[in-house]
Design a protein around this motif. Structure first.
Motif, PDB file in Angstrom:
ATOM      1  N   GLU A 110       3.732   9.947 -13.706  1.00 32.86           N
ATOM      2  CA  GLU A 110       4.914   9.608 -12.915  1.00 32.86           C
ATOM      3  C   GLU A 110       4.743   8.302 -12.151  1.00 32.86           C
ATOM      4  OE1 GLU A 110       5.160  13.086 -10.566  1.00 32.86           O
ATOM      5  OE2 GLU A 110       6.344  14.215 -12.013  1.00 32.86           O
ATOM      6  N   LEU A 111       3.498   8.046 -11.716  1.00 37.01           N
ATOM      7  CA  LEU A 111       3.247   6.894 -10.846  1.00 37.01           C
ATOM      8  C   LEU A 111       2.650   5.696 -11.582  1.00 37.01           C
ATOM      9  CD1 LEU A 111       1.720   8.852  -7.831  1.00 37.01           C
ATOM     10  CD2 LEU A 111       4.004   7.847  -7.951  1.00 37.01           C
ATOM     11  N   GLY A 112       2.351   5.857 -12.858  1.00 34.63           N
ATOM     12  CA  GLY A 112       1.781   4.753 -13.611  1.00 34.63           C
ATOM     13  C   GLY A 112       0.320   4.505 -13.302  1.00 34.63           C
ATOM     14  N   ILE A 113      -0.405   5.552 -12.876  1.00 33.94           N
ATOM     15  CA  ILE A 113      -1.827   5.437 -12.570  1.00 33.94           C
ATOM     16  C   ILE A 113      -2.605   6.144 -13.682  1.00 33.94           C
ATOM     17  CG2 ILE A 113      -3.651   6.043 -10.940  1.00 33.94           C
ATOM     18  CD1 ILE A 113      -1.514   5.930  -8.729  1.00 33.94           C
ATOM     19  N   ALA A 114      -3.354   5.359 -14.461  1.00 36.30           N
ATOM     20  CA  ALA A 114      -4.034   5.924 -15.627  1.00 36.30           C
ATOM     21  C   ALA A 114      -5.255   6.747 -15.237  1.00 36.30           C
ATOM     22  CB  ALA A 114      -4.443   4.799 -16.577  1.00 36.30           C
ATOM     23  N   ASN A 115      -5.967   6.308 -14.208  1.00 30.66           N
ATOM     24  CA  ASN A 115      -7.195   6.992 -13.809  1.00 30.66           C
ATOM     25  C   ASN A 115      -7.239   7.145 -12.291  1.00 30.66           C
ATOM     26  OD1 ASN A 115      -8.697   7.110 -16.457  1.00 30.66           O
ATOM     27  ND2 ASN A 115      -8.371   4.900 -16.303  1.00 30.66           N
ATOM     28  N   TRP A 116      -7.763   8.269 -11.855  1.00 32.25           N
ATOM     29  CA  TRP A 116      -7.938   8.531 -10.429  1.00 32.25           C
ATOM     30  C   TRP A 116      -9.430   8.465 -10.096  1.00 32.25           C
ATOM     31  CZ3 TRP A 116      -3.634   9.192  -7.420  1.00 32.25           C
ATOM     32  CH2 TRP A 116      -2.439   9.508  -8.082  1.00 32.25           C
ATOM     33  N   PRO A 117      -9.795   7.754  -9.047  1.00 32.55           N
ATOM     34  CA  PRO A 117     -11.218   7.699  -8.686  1.00 32.55           C
ATOM     35  C   PRO A 117     -11.714   9.030  -8.154  1.00 32.55           C
ATOM     36  CG  PRO A 117      -9.890   6.600  -7.025  1.00 32.55           C
ATOM     37  CD  PRO A 117      -8.958   6.947  -8.143  1.00 32.55           C
ATOM     38  N   ALA A 158       0.833  -1.207   0.000  1.00 33.36           N
ATOM     39  CA  ALA A 158       0.000   0.000   0.000  1.00 33.36           C
ATOM     40  C   ALA A 158       0.866   1.254   0.000  1.00 33.36           C
ATOM     41  CB  ALA A 158      -0.921   0.002   1.217  1.00 33.36           C
ATOM     42  N   LEU A 159       0.424   2.235  -0.800  1.00 33.38           N
ATOM     43  CA  LEU A 159       1.072   3.538  -0.851  1.00 33.38           C
ATOM     44  C   LEU A 159       0.032   4.614  -0.590  1.00 33.38           C
ATOM     45  CD1 LEU A 159       3.263   3.224  -4.093  1.00 33.38           C
ATOM     46  CD2 LEU A 159       4.007   2.901  -1.727  1.00 33.38           C
ATOM     47  N   ASN A 160       0.354   5.537   0.290  1.00 32.77           N
ATOM     48  CA  ASN A 160      -0.473   6.724   0.492  1.00 32.77           C
ATOM     49  C   ASN A 160       0.065   7.814  -0.427  1.00 32.77           C
ATOM     50  OD1 ASN A 160      -0.854   9.525   2.032  1.00 32.77           O
ATOM     51  ND2 ASN A 160      -2.528   8.151   2.597  1.00 32.77           N
ATOM     52  N   ILE A 161      -0.825   8.396  -1.227  1.00 31.48           N
ATOM     53  CA  ILE A 161      -0.415   9.377  -2.234  1.00 31.48           C
ATOM     54  C   ILE A 161      -1.160  10.686  -2.005  1.00 31.48           C
ATOM     55  CG2 ILE A 161      -0.292   9.900  -4.699  1.00 31.48           C
ATOM     56  CD1 ILE A 161      -0.421   6.848  -5.193  1.00 31.48           C
ATOM     57  N   ARG A 162      -0.402  11.764  -1.874  1.00 27.37           N
ATOM     58  CA  ARG A 162      -0.976  13.115  -1.809  1.00 27.37           C
ATOM     59  C   ARG A 162      -0.536  13.864  -3.059  1.00 27.37           C
ATOM     60  NH1 ARG A 162      -2.612  14.339   3.577  1.00 27.37           N
ATOM     61  NH2 ARG A 162      -3.607  16.149   2.608  1.00 27.37           N
ATOM     62  N   VAL A 163      -1.505  14.404  -3.806  1.00 23.97           N
ATOM     63  CA  VAL A 163      -1.212  15.088  -5.065  1.00 23.97           C
ATOM     64  C   VAL A 163      -1.265  16.593  -4.849  1.00 23.97           C
ATOM     65  CG1 VAL A 163      -1.953  15.437  -7.448  1.00 23.97           C
ATOM     66  CG2 VAL A 163      -2.103  13.166  -6.420  1.00 23.97           C
ATOM     67  N   PHE A 164      -0.229  17.297  -5.333  1.00 18.72           N
ATOM     68  CA  PHE A 164      -0.124  18.733  -5.134  1.00 18.72           C
ATOM     69  C   PHE A 164      -0.870  19.505  -6.219  1.00 18.72           C
ATOM     70  CE2 PHE A 164       4.325  17.353  -3.673  1.00 18.72           C
ATOM     71  CZ  PHE A 164       3.851  16.987  -2.434  1.00 18.72           C
ATOM     72  N   ASP A 165      -1.615  20.531  -5.811  1.00 21.39           N
ATOM     73  CA  ASP A 165      -2.200  21.508  -6.744  1.00 21.39           C
ATOM     74  C   ASP A 165      -3.008  20.868  -7.867  1.00 21.39           C
ATOM     75  OD1 ASP A 165      -0.951  23.569  -5.288  1.00 21.39           O
ATOM     76  OD2 ASP A 165       0.914  23.271  -6.411  1.00 21.39           O
ATOM     77  N   GLY A 166      -3.677  19.761  -7.564  1.00 18.76           N
ATOM     78  CA  GLY A 166      -4.535  19.133  -8.557  1.00 18.76           C
ATOM     79  C   GLY A 166      -3.820  18.554  -9.762  1.00 18.76           C
ATOM     80  N   ALA A 167      -2.537  18.246  -9.607  1.00 19.28           N
ATOM     81  CA  ALA A 167      -1.742  17.772 -10.749  1.00 19.28           C
ATOM     82  C   ALA A 167      -1.949  16.275 -10.968  1.00 19.28           C
ATOM     83  CB  ALA A 167      -0.265  18.085 -10.520  1.00 19.28           C
ATOM     84  N   LEU A 168      -3.191  15.872 -11.216  1.00 19.32           N
ATOM     85  CA  LEU A 168      -3.508  14.450 -11.325  1.00 19.32           C
ATOM     86  C   LEU A 168      -2.893  13.821 -12.564  1.00 19.32           C
ATOM     87  CD1 LEU A 168      -7.246  14.380 -10.190  1.00 19.32           C
ATOM     88  CD2 LEU A 168      -5.201  13.868  -8.850  1.00 19.32           C
ATOM     89  N   ALA A 169      -2.963  14.509 -13.688  1.00 15.78           N
ATOM     90  CA  ALA A 169      -2.437  13.939 -14.927  1.00 15.78           C
ATOM     91  C   ALA A 169      -0.931  13.719 -14.827  1.00 15.78           C
ATOM     92  CB  ALA A 169      -2.770  14.847 -16.106  1.00 15.78           C
ATOM     93  N   ALA A 170      -0.220  14.737 -14.339  1.00 11.88           N
ATOM     94  CA  ALA A 170       1.236  14.612 -14.225  1.00 11.88           C
ATOM     95  C   ALA A 170       1.618  13.552 -13.206  1.00 11.88           C
ATOM     96  CB  ALA A 170       1.839  15.962 -13.848  1.00 11.88           C
ATOM     97  N   SER A 171       0.920  13.533 -12.090  1.00 11.18           N
ATOM     98  CA  SER A 171       1.210  12.534 -11.057  1.00 11.18           C
ATOM     99  C   SER A 171       0.898  11.133 -11.555  1.00 11.18           C
ATOM    100  CB  SER A 171       0.394  12.820  -9.799  1.00 11.18           C
ATOM    101  OG  SER A 171       0.748  14.062  -9.239  1.00 11.18           O
ATOM    102  N   GLY A 172      -0.209  11.002 -12.284  1.00 13.54           N
ATOM    103  CA  GLY A 172      -0.559   9.700 -12.827  1.00 13.54           C
ATOM    104  C   GLY A 172       0.493   9.179 -13.776  1.00 13.54           C
TER     105      GLY A 172
END
Length: 199
Positions: free
Chosen positions: A54-61, A38-52
């Motif tokens: 970097e982290l290999g996550i295609a979609n965020w719930p 398990a990983l806890n992930i906090r995304v800064f400034d709504g940067a979901l696309a960029a974070s996804g």
């Protein structure tokens, strides 16, 4: 720390004496996952696309939902998610506390959670005894999740397409307490347990 200590599961002692789910008359079958990366992930400034990316996550719930891909991503808050299982969680564990990751904060919380998969017709009636959420499928339907208290223990609760299945992510220090509560709160002989790798 010895390898044996690393390998210990929070429910090893409990499972040694717990009733088996092999009794198909069980109204609640509790499948205990041996591994819960398990990983806890906090995304800064709504940067979901960029974070996804970097982290290999295609979609965020979205709010109070979860999505399954390579692992499962649970929504915890407006800027917080929990990634459980899959190679993505294992690979991204190396990014924990990595200051070079500009769009998100990643913390490896593998040792903090235990996953319990509850199955059977008695699951929701059992959970309703000690949870303030409305657990009827009309209010907590498939693909939804919520942080709540179960018998005063903090959990993440997730529902599935099968209305008789609920996943609980339980803080490690509360896991044996929650297991004992489930055993004591259901009808006699109605709750059985097994590890996910049991024969």
């Amino acid at each position: 720390m010895s390898e044996s200590l690393h390998a210990a599961h929070a429910l090893d002692a409990f499972m040694a004496n717990a009733p088996s789910e092999a009794n198909r008359a069980c109204e609640v079958r509790v499948v205990v996952q041996r591994q819960c990366h398990a990983l806890n992930i906090r995304v800064f400034d709504g940067a979901l696309a960029a974070s996804g990316t970097e982290l290999g996550i295609a979609n965020w719930p979205e709010t109070n939902q979860w999505i399954e891909g390579d692992g499962v991503v649970y929504w915890l808050g407006p800027d917080e998610w929990l990634l459980v299982g899959g190679e993505t969680a294992k690979e991204n564990a190396r990014l924990a506390d990595d200051e070079r990751l500009p769009t998100a904060s990643v913390n490896d919380v593998t040792g903090a959670w235990v996953q319990l998969d509850l199955l059977g017709p008695g699951v929701r009636p059992l959970l309703e005894k000690a949870c303030t959420l409305d657990l009827t499928p009309e209010h907590l339907g498939a693909g939804q999740c919520a942080q709540t208290l179960l018998a005063k223990a903090p959990v993440v609760m997730a529902t599935h397409t099968d209305a008789e299945r609920v996943t609980l992510l339980v803080r490690r220090s509360f896991t044996e307490y929650v297991a004992n509560w489930m055993l004591a709160s259901g009808p006699a002989g109605a709750t059985g347990f097994c590890f996910d790798d049991a024969d």
